[in-house]
Design a protein around this motif. Structure first.
Motif, PDB file in Angstrom:
ATOM      1  N   ALA A  16       1.062  -1.229  -0.348  1.00 30.99           N
ATOM      2  CA  ALA A  16      -0.259   0.549   0.259  1.00 30.99           C
ATOM      3  C   ALA A  16       0.606   1.344  -0.442  1.00 30.99           C
ATOM      4  N   ARG A  17       1.945   1.400   0.602  1.00 33.99           N
ATOM      5  CA  ARG A  17       3.343   2.366   0.829  1.00 33.99           C
ATOM      6  C   ARG A  17       3.422   2.398  -0.142  1.00 33.99           C
ATOM      7  N   GLU A  18       4.308   1.547  -0.517  1.00 36.65           N
ATOM      8  CA  GLU A  18       5.335   1.410  -2.653  1.00 36.65           C
ATOM      9  C   GLU A  18       3.895   2.333  -3.580  1.00 36.65           C
ATOM     10  N   GLN A  19       2.436   2.038  -3.260  1.00 38.43           N
ATOM     11  CA  GLN A  19       1.618   2.614  -4.509  1.00 38.43           C
ATOM     12  C   GLN A  19       1.194   3.648  -3.750  1.00 38.43           C
ATOM     13  N   LEU A  20       1.915   4.625  -2.674  1.00 42.88           N
ATOM     14  CA  LEU A  20       1.167   6.381  -2.592  1.00 42.88           C
ATOM     15  C   LEU A  20       2.106   7.329  -3.854  1.00 42.88           C
ATOM     16  N   PRO A  59      -6.536  -2.118  16.524  1.00 42.85           N
ATOM     17  CA  PRO A  59      -6.784  -0.613  15.834  1.00 42.85           C
ATOM     18  C   PRO A  59      -5.022  -0.346  16.174  1.00 42.85           C
ATOM     19  N   PHE A  60      -4.699  -1.010  18.104  1.00 44.90           N
ATOM     20  CA  PHE A  60      -3.473  -0.409  17.981  1.00 44.90           C
ATOM     21  C   PHE A  60      -2.027  -1.590  16.929  1.00 44.90           C
ATOM     22  N   GLU A  61      -2.635  -2.034  17.063  1.00 47.24           N
ATOM     23  CA  GLU A  61      -1.641  -3.421  16.006  1.00 47.24           C
ATOM     24  C   GLU A  61      -1.666  -3.216  14.762  1.00 47.24           C
ATOM     25  N   ILE A  62      -2.462  -2.681  14.795  1.00 53.62           N
ATOM     26  CA  ILE A  62      -2.598  -2.054  12.849  1.00 53.62           C
ATOM     27  C   ILE A  62      -2.103  -0.859  12.590  1.00 53.62           C
ATOM     28  N   ASP A  63      -1.877   0.063  13.658  1.00 53.87           N
ATOM     29  CA  ASP A  63      -0.790   1.079  13.726  1.00 53.87           C
ATOM     30  C   ASP A  63       0.669   0.634  13.550  1.00 53.87           C
ATOM     31  N   LEU A  64       1.296  -0.541  14.779  1.00 56.52           N
ATOM     32  CA  LEU A  64       2.465  -0.752  14.498  1.00 56.52           C
ATOM     33  C   LEU A  64       3.090  -1.493  13.692  1.00 56.52           C
ATOM     34  N   LEU A  65       1.525  -2.525  12.806  1.00 58.33           N
ATOM     35  CA  LEU A  65       2.361  -3.034  11.514  1.00 58.33           C
ATOM     36  C   LEU A  65       2.423  -2.001  10.142  1.00 58.33           C
ATOM     37  N   ALA A  66       1.547  -0.503  10.546  1.00 58.96           N
ATOM     38  CA  ALA A  66       1.731   0.411   9.458  1.00 58.96           C
ATOM     39  C   ALA A  66       3.025   0.944   9.653  1.00 58.96           C
ATOM     40  N   GLU A  67       3.755   1.233  11.161  1.00 59.78           N
ATOM     41  CA  GLU A  67       5.139   2.095  11.023  1.00 59.78           C
ATOM     42  C   GLU A  67       6.130   0.777  10.383  1.00 59.78           C
ATOM     43  N   LEU A  68       5.685  -0.375  10.819  1.00 58.15           N
ATOM     44  CA  LEU A  68       7.072  -0.958  10.004  1.00 58.15           C
ATOM     45  C   LEU A  68       7.137  -1.036   8.877  1.00 58.15           C
ATOM     46  N   SER A  69       6.402  -0.459   8.264  1.00 57.12           N
ATOM     47  CA  SER A  69       5.678  -0.487   7.137  1.00 57.12           C
ATOM     48  C   SER A  69       5.613   0.843   6.563  1.00 57.12           C
ATOM     49  N   GLY A  70       6.587   1.406   6.905  1.00 58.72           N
ATOM     50  CA  GLY A  70       6.569   2.889   6.539  1.00 58.72           C
ATOM     51  C   GLY A  70       5.305   3.696   6.175  1.00 58.72           C
ATOM     52  N   LEU A  71       4.576   3.849   7.350  1.00 54.49           N
ATOM     53  CA  LEU A  71       3.383   4.645   7.499  1.00 54.49           C
ATOM     54  C   LEU A  71       3.390   4.806   8.153  1.00 54.49           C
ATOM     55  N   ARG A  72       2.202   6.400   8.619  1.00 52.10           N
ATOM     56  CA  ARG A  72       2.233   6.900   9.983  1.00 52.10           C
ATOM     57  C   ARG A  72       0.526   7.245   9.570  1.00 52.10           C
ATOM     58  N   TYR A  82      -3.636   6.817   6.520  1.00 51.06           N
ATOM     59  CA  TYR A  82      -2.138   6.991   7.254  1.00 51.06           C
ATOM     60  C   TYR A  82      -1.783   7.535   5.633  1.00 51.06           C
ATOM     61  N   GLU A  83      -0.134   7.756   5.866  1.00 50.68           N
ATOM     62  CA  GLU A  83      -0.144   7.984   4.865  1.00 50.68           C
ATOM     63  C   GLU A  83       1.814   8.500   4.676  1.00 50.68           C
ATOM     64  N   ALA A  84       2.299   7.792   4.167  1.00 49.31           N
ATOM     65  CA  ALA A  84       3.573   7.780   3.868  1.00 49.31           C
ATOM     66  C   ALA A  84       4.212   8.384   4.823  1.00 49.31           C
ATOM     67  N   ASP A  85       5.330   8.114   5.752  1.00 51.10           N
ATOM     68  CA  ASP A  85       6.428   8.036   6.778  1.00 51.10           C
ATOM     69  C   ASP A  85       7.869   8.334   5.860  1.00 51.10           C
ATOM     70  N   PRO A  86       8.127   9.412   5.442  1.00 49.17           N
ATOM     71  CA  PRO A  86       9.278  10.198   4.844  1.00 49.17           C
ATOM     72  C   PRO A  86      10.699  10.114   6.043  1.00 49.17           C
ATOM     73  N   SER A 134      11.198   7.037   8.075  1.00 50.14           N
ATOM     74  CA  SER A 134      10.424   5.656   8.365  1.00 50.14           C
ATOM     75  C   SER A 134      11.848   5.232   8.284  1.00 50.14           C
ATOM     76  N   PRO A 135      12.470   4.292   8.671  1.00 51.75           N
ATOM     77  CA  PRO A 135      13.856   3.561   8.317  1.00 51.75           C
ATOM     78  C   PRO A 135      13.210   2.047   7.738  1.00 51.75           C
ATOM     79  N   TRP A 136      12.000   1.794   7.504  1.00 46.91           N
ATOM     80  CA  TRP A 136      11.774   0.702   7.202  1.00 46.91           C
ATOM     81  C   TRP A 136      10.439   0.127   5.597  1.00 46.91           C
ATOM     82  N   GLY A 137      10.213   1.776   5.711  1.00 46.41           N
ATOM     83  CA  GLY A 137      10.027   2.514   3.759  1.00 46.41           C
ATOM     84  C   GLY A 137      10.322   1.576   2.983  1.00 46.41           C
ATOM     85  N   GLY A 138      11.171   1.184   3.113  1.00 42.32           N
ATOM     86  CA  GLY A 138      12.188   0.269   1.686  1.00 42.32           C
ATOM     87  C   GLY A 138      12.256  -0.534   1.678  1.00 42.32           C
TER      88      GLY A 138
END
Length: 255
Positions: free
Chosen positions: A130-134, A206-219, A243-247, A249-253
């Protein structure tokens, strides 16, 4: 094409009654308005798990370029019947493992579809794609139920849905709290031999999804209870999270 989401794919029988399983026209109108407000005029939208096009087709009618990916050919056939002009570009595939190769102003994943990814790895794969396609400045919108009421279930829950004047669906829901898994059994009775289908979901709070999102480069940008913008509280039974892409984030790529 094989898919890791095989447990959750809708076959011809379920695809033919899907829109009657979820008769949520008013909710659909609000969802379309919500996504349209997030997307620039004439912009692009990707729906993961596009299904029968309940939201995608109206969005295309608002002048957006809409793409959808789904693992069920019968569901995509229902979409094409709803969209004979082909205003929505569709792709058969597993949205936890493959993308479209392009970016979009808005990416959506609605009606609990995130939970059809039944492992942590599949859920992270979905969020990273999802992040890669934003596109730059784009938004990812995820709608899901809050699993708290189900997490405490101690015995199977039984219910019935009225599909039309000649058919009903009997549902049985069981929960495995140790793995956060929900098994839904659907039996359709429509005058012929009863037909039963099973679907497995892996729910997440929801807080688990937020954590997985953070690990995926989203906030997380915002969270409401519904498409109408009702504030999300401790008593909310579902959430619409943006969510938006977190520039930074060390995990985004990472893949």
């Amino acid at each position: 094409m094989t898919t890791t989401l095989g447990n959750a794919l809708y076959d011809q029988k379920l695809a033919s009654v899907y829109d009657r399983m979820y008769p949520i026209g008013h909710d659909t109108e609000q969802a379309v308005a919500f996504v349209a407000a997030l997307t620039p005029p004439g912009g692009s939208v990707l729906e993961l798990g596009v299904g029968t096009g309940r939201i995608a087709v109206p969005l295309a009618g608002h002048g957006f370029t809409v793409h959808g990916i789904d693992g069920s050919e019968p569901m995509l056939a229902e979409l094409r019947a709803r969209d004979p002009q082909g205003t929505v570009t569709t792709r058969l595939g597993d949205f936890t493992r493959e993308g479209t190769g392009r970016t979009f102003d808005t990416v959506t994943l609605v009606l609990n579809t995130f939970f059809v990814a039944v492992t942590k790895e599949q859920q992270v794969g979905c969020l990273r794609l999802a992040r890669e396609q934003l596109a730059p400045g784009g938004r990812f919108v995820l709608e899901a139920f809050d699993p708290a009421p189900y997490h405490h279930m101690e015995k199977p829950d039984h219910s019935m849905r009225h599909l039309d004047e000649r058919s009903i669906m009997l549902d049985t829901l069981t929960v495995d709290r140790s793995q956060q898994l929900m098994l839904s059994t659907h039996t359709i009775i429509d005058g012929g031999a009863p037909e039963t289908r099973e679907h497995l979901l892996r729910y997440a709070f929801p807080f688990e999804i937020d954590l997985l999102a953070e690990l995926s480069g989203l906030r997380l940008v915002e969270r409401t209870e519904d498409w109408a913008g009702t504030p999300y509280t401790s008593s909310s039974l579902r959430h619409v999270s943006v969510y938006e892409a977190d520039p930074d984030s060390p995990w985004g790529g990472c893949r």
